[in-house]
Design a protein around this motif. Structure first.
Motif, PDB file in Angstrom:
ATOM      1  N   VAL A  78      36.914  21.575 -60.194  1.00  0.00           N
ATOM      2  CA  VAL A  78      35.905  22.348 -59.458  1.00  0.00           C
ATOM      3  C   VAL A  78      36.434  23.733 -59.074  1.00  0.00           C
ATOM      4  N   LYS A  92      30.777  26.496 -63.812  1.00  0.00           N
ATOM      5  CA  LYS A  92      30.522  25.494 -64.858  1.00  0.00           C
ATOM      6  C   LYS A  92      30.264  24.128 -64.250  1.00  0.00           C
ATOM      7  N   SER A  93      31.084  23.762 -63.271  1.00  0.00           N
ATOM      8  CA  SER A  93      30.970  22.407 -62.713  1.00  0.00           C
ATOM      9  C   SER A  93      29.630  22.221 -61.994  1.00  0.00           C
ATOM     10  N   PHE A 150      37.216  16.940 -59.288  1.00  0.00           N
ATOM     11  CA  PHE A 150      36.673  17.087 -60.638  1.00  0.00           C
ATOM     12  C   PHE A 150      35.210  16.633 -60.678  1.00  0.00           C
ATOM     13  N   ILE A 151      34.392  17.409 -61.382  1.00  0.00           N
ATOM     14  CA  ILE A 151      33.015  17.006 -61.673  1.00  0.00           C
ATOM     15  C   ILE A 151      32.906  17.002 -63.192  1.00  0.00           C
ATOM     16  N   ASN A 152      32.536  15.884 -63.739  1.00  0.00           N
ATOM     17  CA  ASN A 152      32.428  15.761 -65.201  1.00  0.00           C
ATOM     18  C   ASN A 152      33.702  16.266 -65.876  1.00  0.00           C
ATOM     19  N   ASN A 210      36.678  25.839 -62.239  1.00  0.00           N
ATOM     20  CA  ASN A 210      35.430  26.038 -63.001  1.00  0.00           C
ATOM     21  C   ASN A 210      34.224  25.941 -62.067  1.00  0.00           C
ATOM     22  N   LEU A 269      35.691  18.459 -65.013  1.00  0.00           N
ATOM     23  CA  LEU A 269      36.008  19.887 -64.824  1.00  0.00           C
ATOM     24  C   LEU A 269      36.584  20.083 -63.432  1.00  0.00           C
ATOM     25  N   SER A 273      24.730  27.037 -60.394  1.00  0.00           N
ATOM     26  CA  SER A 273      25.787  27.821 -61.061  1.00  0.00           C
ATOM     27  C   SER A 273      25.376  29.292 -61.128  1.00  0.00           C
TER      28      SER A 273
END
Lengths: 238, 476
Positions: A65, A71-72, A59-61, A68, A63, B184
């Motif tokens: 990974v 997004k991440s 997870f990053i923030n 997402n 989210l 991203s």
């Protein structure tokens, strides 16, 4: 900010990463130590979404990974061991490009401001990257992270090959980012730098997190000893 | 991201001098090709004009000779060549049936180095034995002509391969891909945008260079704008196809060396092998009847009919009572019999000729079915159509000559069978040949080119998504 939950990566019979659990908060620098093949880069690759985990999640923030990926990545910046930028472009142009593709527009003054904040001398701002030393390129990498306003910074052996002065400057930059609330995960072989900058240190071996401790609770000598013990290198110590 | 990628590409390609290098290469190739194409067309036009001038000069002599004869003067010429005889005019003063070059002939040599561009059908000659083939150096045929179609079909793909084989792989090999992929962004989109810039660059430079060269050469681009547009669209369709291939190979993520080898392999396959194999197969499945055998047949028929020429002439006059009624002299010479038998020979040969033509048609239809297998074939065919040098153009020319030969022959028949003399007054009524160019639309080929690129891109895109093989994974 950075979390892993039983994160595992297996290639055939070989387990590259075995049920790793990490929790790195804002303003924390976590140094992962370990020999080559210990699983440090695999951890970073999994957090970047470059490879898929066999099991577990990253997870990053908050989210996931894998679910997402795009997004991440908005929240993280990454500096590899050899930060390769575009040699025919200047530092400002490289910074503008990398922040631009991430969707951020800055004026020249703002870009120069990031480079100055990252410790790059003013006269180097408009010079082509081809003439930059590794230390200077790492500073541009930090400027990219600053411009991106990254919440998470992933570093893969960032100080290897840097001279002591450059390595020291790099350490100071990490402290600046830490003070800004950035969560930093740094994979390194450099025990000295790890002891200098880290809030938490983890030692990995054969894909497993063997040891984890707060940096301020341990001296450099103790760190070295623990590291060598963990790596079964004790017999080499005189 | 698009704006940043375009600016980034512009800067990097300008600074590493790729754009300058490519611009110069394209300029040199197209300039030389235009010069070369013009030289060929000029030579063709000069040959035709020389032939026409020769006829004009011969006509002047003929008219002077007729004048002398009509004045009752003696002339020093063999009696069978004296132009008061309609057969002498029909045989020794034929018109030039020329295929004048189209305004765009210089862009594609096509079949023009294989066929002649003017013939002189005579009343006594055989249409089917008219020689349309041109003496050409086999070396020239092997390597092709360095014209604009050669540059577009053979060289532009190589330039595109050199310009785009390592878009993604070079980033991986230089180590900048990991930094890029930590943003991203979609790497597929990123590659597409980079290729889009390069596509636009190659397209723009090619169009500007071509337009510029044509204008400098004094070519009336505006009166021929439709053809110029067709040429540009065909070129863009082909360039797009190669960029789509480059995209697929880039995303399939090999090393730069592997990408280059695969793309060059595709070039060899699509530009050299497929057209050659299709041509060979067409010849094997629908072999053309031997022209030599046809001529042998014709000779045999002639021998047969020569033995019964009196009977043939009687039959002919029975079929054409107007000649018998108008003829008061009853004078029946060699030519009366010969021309009557010629008609019969032509009739008898019709099955063999139509078999030859039908087989050629079948062969071309078969090839047409598979031309989509190689965009190079589509482009070559389209450019030959624009230039007026395609197989069908030469086929049309041959048919027009054949029709003109009939008109020429039939013009003299009443004079011959009515035993009338050719006079100066008859000169202005002599038929002349005017080649009517055959306009073939290239829309279908153009559509096919874009559809192939679209299908290729979509098929790859869909299969890529189904496989879930994300480009980012290729970094490791």
């Amino acid at each position: 900010m950075i979390n892993t939950n039983n994160l595992t990566k297996q290639y055939g019979d070989h387990i590259a990463l075995d049920r790793l659990n990490l929790n790195i908060e804002q303003g924390e620098i976590y140094c992962l130590l370990g020999a080559n093949g210990a699983g440090k880069t695999t951890t970073i690759n999994l957090l970047l979404g470059f490879i898929q985990p066999t099991s577990g999640s990253a997870f990053i923030n908050q989210l996931n990974v894998q679910e997402n990926q795009k997004k991440s990545k908005r929240f993280l910046a990454y500096i590899p061991e050899n930060l390769m930028l575009y040699p025919t472009l200047s530092a400002v142009e490289n910074l503008r490009y990398f922040s631009g593709i991430g969707g951020k527009e800055f004026s020249i003054d703002e870009l120069e401001g990031f480079l100055t904040e990252a410790g790059l001398q003013k006269e180097a701002h408009h010079k082509r990257i081809a003439s930059f030393s590794k230390g200077m390129r790492q500073k541009v990498g930090i400027a990219i992270a600053l411009a991106k306003d990254a919440k998470v910074l992933l570093l893969d052996e960032p100080t290897s090959g840097l001279d002591p002065k450059a390595s020291n400057e790099f350490g100071q930059l990490l402290q600046t980012l830490k003070n800004k609330g950035v969560a930093i995960l740094m994979a390194t072989h450099d025990l000295f730098r790890a002891k200098e900058v880290a809030t938490t240190i983890g030692i990995m071996k054969e894909g497993k997190l063997k040891q984890e401790f707060t940096a301020k609770d341990i001296t450099l000598q103790q760190l070295e000893e623990v590291y060598l013990n963990t790596m079964d290198y004790k017999q080499l110590v005189p | 991201m698009l704006k940043h990628n375009f600016i980034h590409e512009l800067k990097t390609l300008t600074r590493n001098r790729w754009m300058l290098f490519l611009g110069i290469i394209i300029l040199v190739f197209f300039s030389f090709a235009t010069f070369n194409g013009h030289q060929k067309v000029e030579k063709r036009a000069l040959d035709i004009n020389a032939a026409k001038q020769e006829v004009k000069d011969a006509d002047q002599e003929m008219l002077m000779l007729i004048d002398s004869v009509e004045r009752g003067m003696e002339v020093s010429a063999p009696y069978w060549t004296i132009p008061t005889s309609p057969m002498a005019v029909g045989n020794y003063h034929p018109r030039v049936a020329a295929m004048d070059p189209e305004p765009w002939a210089f862009i594609a040599t096509g079949q023009s180095d294989l066929f002649t561009h003017y013939v002189k059908p005579t009343v006594a000659g055989d249409d089917h034995t008219l020689n349309y083939t041109e003496m050409t150096s086999p070396i020239q045929l092997l390597f092709g002509s360095f014209d604009i179609s050669f540059v577009i079909i053979y060289l532009l793909p190589l330039i595109i391969v050199a310009f785009s084989y390592n878009i993604l792989s070079s980033e991986r090999e230089n180590g900048s891909l990991r930094l890029l992929a930590s943003n991203s962004i979609s790497l597929q989109k990123w590659v597409i945008q980079k290729l889009a810039f390069r596509f636009l660059f190659v397209a723009l430079v090619s169009i500007l260079v071509l337009g510029g060269i044509f204008l400098i050469k004094g070519f009336d681009l505006f009166s021929n704008f439709g053809e110029f547009l067709s040429l540009v669209l065909v070129m863009l369709g082909y360039v797009l196809f190669w960029f789509v291939l480059a995209f697929i190979i880039n995303i399939s993520s090999g090393s730069s060396a592997k990408n280059a080898i695969v793309l060059l392999g595709l070039w060899v396959g699509l530009v050299l092998l497929v057209p050659s194999i299709l041509n060979q197969l067409g010849n094997s499945i629908y072999p053309m009847p031997s022209r030599t055998l046809m001529i042998n047949d014709m000779r045999q028929i002639k021998v047969d009919v020569s033995q019964k020429q009196d009977e043939i002439l009687d039959n002919y006059l029975r079929d054409h009572p107007e000649y018998a009624i108008n003829d008061t002299t009853e004078n029946r010479s060699f030519y009366h019999r010969y021309m009557a038998s010629q008609m019969l020979v032509k009739k008898e040969l019709e099955p063999a000729v139509s078999e030859f033509e039908d087989q050629l048609k079948r062969q071309q239809q078969w090839l047409n079915q598979f031309k989509w297998l190689s965009p190079a074939i589509l482009v070559q065919e389209s450019m030959n159509h624009i230039a007026g040098t395609s197989t069908s153009d030469y086929e049309s020319y041959r048919k027009q000559v054949s029709e003109f030969a009939d008109i020429w022959r039939n013009h003299f028949m009443p004079l011959l069978y009515n035993n009338q003399k050719f006079s100066e007054a008859d000169y202005k009524d002599l038929p002349s040949f005017q080649y009517k160019s055959k306009k073939t639309s290239v829309k279908a080929n153009l559509l096919l080119l874009f559809v192939i690129s679209l299908i290729l891109g979509l098929t790859f895109g869909i299969s890529h998504v189904i496989k879930g093989k994300k480009a980012s994974m290729a970094m490791n």
